[in-house]
Design a protein around this motif. Structure first.
Motif, PDB file in Angstrom:
ATOM      1  N   VAL A 164      -0.704  22.176 -20.254  1.00  0.00           N
ATOM      2  CA  VAL A 164      -2.077  22.373 -19.803  1.00  0.00           C
ATOM      3  C   VAL A 164      -2.612  21.102 -19.140  1.00  0.00           C
ATOM      4  N   VAL A 165      -2.400  19.956 -19.787  1.00  0.00           N
ATOM      5  CA  VAL A 165      -2.880  18.682 -19.231  1.00  0.00           C
ATOM      6  C   VAL A 165      -2.204  18.389 -17.896  1.00  0.00           C
ATOM      7  N   ILE A 166      -0.895  18.602 -17.823  1.00  0.00           N
ATOM      8  CA  ILE A 166      -0.150  18.327 -16.592  1.00  0.00           C
ATOM      9  C   ILE A 166      -0.638  19.210 -15.448  1.00  0.00           C
ATOM     10  N   TYR A 167      -0.847  20.496 -15.705  1.00  0.00           N
ATOM     11  CA  TYR A 167      -1.334  21.378 -14.650  1.00  0.00           C
ATOM     12  C   TYR A 167      -2.745  20.997 -14.205  1.00  0.00           C
ATOM     13  N   MET A 168      -3.575  20.627 -15.154  1.00  0.00           N
ATOM     14  CA  MET A 168      -4.932  20.216 -14.790  1.00  0.00           C
ATOM     15  C   MET A 168      -4.895  18.964 -13.915  1.00  0.00           C
ATOM     16  N   LEU A 169      -4.093  17.985 -14.305  1.00  0.00           N
ATOM     17  CA  LEU A 169      -3.967  16.766 -13.496  1.00  0.00           C
ATOM     18  C   LEU A 169      -3.382  17.072 -12.118  1.00  0.00           C
ATOM     19  N   GLN A 170      -2.355  17.916 -12.071  1.00  0.00           N
ATOM     20  CA  GLN A 170      -1.715  18.241 -10.796  1.00  0.00           C
ATOM     21  C   GLN A 170      -2.677  18.992  -9.874  1.00  0.00           C
ATOM     22  N   LEU A 171      -3.397  19.950 -10.432  1.00  0.00           N
ATOM     23  CA  LEU A 171      -4.285  20.770  -9.609  1.00  0.00           C
ATOM     24  C   LEU A 171      -5.546  20.044  -9.164  1.00  0.00           C
ATOM     25  N   PHE A 172      -6.169  19.311 -10.086  1.00  0.00           N
ATOM     26  CA  PHE A 172      -7.496  18.782  -9.789  1.00  0.00           C
ATOM     27  C   PHE A 172      -7.515  17.310  -9.407  1.00  0.00           C
ATOM     28  N   VAL A 173      -6.485  16.557  -9.720  1.00  0.00           N
ATOM     29  CA  VAL A 173      -6.493  15.135  -9.406  1.00  0.00           C
ATOM     30  C   VAL A 173      -5.468  14.805  -8.327  1.00  0.00           C
ATOM     31  N   ILE A 174      -4.228  15.137  -8.579  1.00  0.00           N
ATOM     32  CA  ILE A 174      -3.137  14.699  -7.700  1.00  0.00           C
ATOM     33  C   ILE A 174      -3.021  15.551  -6.445  1.00  0.00           C
ATOM     34  N   ASN A 175      -3.339  16.822  -6.520  1.00  0.00           N
ATOM     35  CA  ASN A 175      -3.133  17.723  -5.391  1.00  0.00           C
ATOM     36  C   ASN A 175      -3.894  17.294  -4.141  1.00  0.00           C
ATOM     37  N   ASN A 176      -4.961  16.540  -4.313  1.00  0.00           N
ATOM     38  CA  ASN A 176      -5.760  16.110  -3.166  1.00  0.00           C
ATOM     39  C   ASN A 176      -5.413  14.713  -2.670  1.00  0.00           C
ATOM     40  N   HIS A 177      -4.461  14.039  -3.292  1.00  0.00           N
ATOM     41  CA  HIS A 177      -4.130  12.657  -2.950  1.00  0.00           C
ATOM     42  C   HIS A 177      -2.635  12.523  -2.648  1.00  0.00           C
ATOM     43  N   THR A 178      -2.340  11.682  -1.674  1.00  0.00           N
ATOM     44  CA  THR A 178      -0.948  11.374  -1.369  1.00  0.00           C
ATOM     45  C   THR A 178      -0.773   9.866  -1.316  1.00  0.00           C
ATOM     46  N   LEU A 179       0.435   9.438  -1.527  1.00  0.00           N
ATOM     47  CA  LEU A 179       0.789   8.037  -1.398  1.00  0.00           C
ATOM     48  C   LEU A 179       1.975   7.977  -0.449  1.00  0.00           C
ATOM     49  N   PHE A 180       1.776   7.393   0.731  1.00  0.00           N
ATOM     50  CA  PHE A 180       2.787   7.339   1.783  1.00  0.00           C
ATOM     51  C   PHE A 180       3.278   8.744   2.154  1.00  0.00           C
ATOM     52  N   GLY A 181       2.372   9.710   2.137  1.00  0.00           N
ATOM     53  CA  GLY A 181       2.702  11.067   2.532  1.00  0.00           C
ATOM     54  C   GLY A 181       3.381  11.895   1.452  1.00  0.00           C
ATOM     55  N   THR A 182       3.434  11.394   0.237  1.00  0.00           N
ATOM     56  CA  THR A 182       4.111  12.094  -0.853  1.00  0.00           C
ATOM     57  C   THR A 182       3.181  12.203  -2.053  1.00  0.00           C
ATOM     58  N   LYS A 183       3.201  13.372  -2.684  1.00  0.00           N
ATOM     59  CA  LYS A 183       2.433  13.572  -3.909  1.00  0.00           C
ATOM     60  C   LYS A 183       3.376  13.471  -5.104  1.00  0.00           C
ATOM     61  N   PRO A 184       2.943  12.796  -6.156  1.00  0.00           N
ATOM     62  CA  PRO A 184       3.757  12.824  -7.377  1.00  0.00           C
ATOM     63  C   PRO A 184       3.813  14.254  -7.912  1.00  0.00           C
ATOM     64  N   ASN A 185       4.912  14.625  -8.472  1.00  0.00           N
ATOM     65  CA  ASN A 185       5.092  15.977  -8.993  1.00  0.00           C
ATOM     66  C   ASN A 185       5.130  15.916 -10.515  1.00  0.00           C
ATOM     67  N   LEU A 186       3.955  16.026 -11.133  1.00  0.00           N
ATOM     68  CA  LEU A 186       3.876  15.982 -12.591  1.00  0.00           C
ATOM     69  C   LEU A 186       4.568  17.172 -13.233  1.00  0.00           C
ATOM     70  N   ILE A 187       4.592  18.275 -12.545  1.00  0.00           N
ATOM     71  CA  ILE A 187       5.248  19.463 -13.077  1.00  0.00           C
ATOM     72  C   ILE A 187       6.748  19.218 -13.165  1.00  0.00           C
ATOM     73  N   LEU A 188       7.337  18.615 -12.153  1.00  0.00           N
ATOM     74  CA  LEU A 188       8.756  18.265 -12.195  1.00  0.00           C
ATOM     75  C   LEU A 188       9.019  17.252 -13.294  1.00  0.00           C
ATOM     76  N   ILE A 189       8.115  16.305 -13.462  1.00  0.00           N
ATOM     77  CA  ILE A 189       8.287  15.309 -14.520  1.00  0.00           C
ATOM     78  C   ILE A 189       8.264  15.975 -15.887  1.00  0.00           C
ATOM     79  N   SER A 190       7.387  16.953 -16.070  1.00  0.00           N
ATOM     80  CA  SER A 190       7.371  17.664 -17.357  1.00  0.00           C
ATOM     81  C   SER A 190       8.666  18.418 -17.587  1.00  0.00           C
TER      82      SER A 190
END
Length: 176
Positions: free
Chosen positions: A15-41
């Motif tokens: 639940v925490v990972i999806y919330m972070l991925q959807l609401f925090v990370i999904n709108n931000h990129t670093l050098f054109g790449t988004k971290p994939n918290l779902i893959l990390i989980s």
């Protein structure tokens, strides 16, 4: 009791990972790449719990991701499941204390995941992008995910250790 606590913790982490991925990370990129918290989980759960639990977890995460992100082809389901089962298989030779092997496993997982997505999108859409884009994506995604996986892995390691410690104390008290 120990298995129930681990299941509850895994659910809360999802639940925490999806919330972070959807609401925090999904709108931000670093050098054109988004971290994939779902893959990390997927990496962490597959490493921690093995082939079967990692495979089932990865399959369910893939289905949920396909539903949430509107992918009707099942590409995330296929990519997460294959990645999770591969990493779960590596669990038999993995030492949880060795931080360098966490880097190798994360590299393997990112390469598998990105390659499967690249191939699946090429097959489904009939078009392809440059192989150099794929290599850049693998590199950038690997760097970002390696940094983040350390934090999440340490968190799960501490949670699992505390659950084991509490279970052992409960068993000792119950015996006497």
């Amino acid at each position: 009791m120990k298995k129930t606590l681990k299941t509850i913790y895994i659910f809360l982490i999802i639940v925490v990972i999806y919330m972070l991925q959807l609401f925090v990370i999904n709108n931000h990129t670093l050098f054109g790449t988004k971290p994939n918290l779902i893959l990390i989980s997927v990496i962490v759960v597959s490493l921690w719990f093995g082939l079967y639990t990692g495979g089932i977890f990865s399959f369910l995460i893939g289905i949920l991701t396909d539903i949430l992100f509107g992918n009707t082809y099942g590409i995330f389901t296929i990519a997460y499941t294959i990645t999770g089962m591969t990493i779960g298989f590596l669990n038999y030779n993995y030492r949880k204390e060795n931080k360098l092997s966490l880097v190798y496993v994360t590299l393997i997982a990112v390469i598998i995941f990105e390659a499967i997505q690249y191939i699946a999108y090429t097959v489904v859409t009939g078009s392809y992008s440059s192989i150099f884009y794929l290599i850049k994506q693998m590199f950038m995604s690997s760097v970002l995910n390696i940094i983040i996986v350390y934090v999440i892995y340490e968190l799960i390691y501490k949670i699992a250790k505390s659950v084991d410690d509490e279970s052992n104390m409960y068993e000792i008290k119950r015996r006497y």
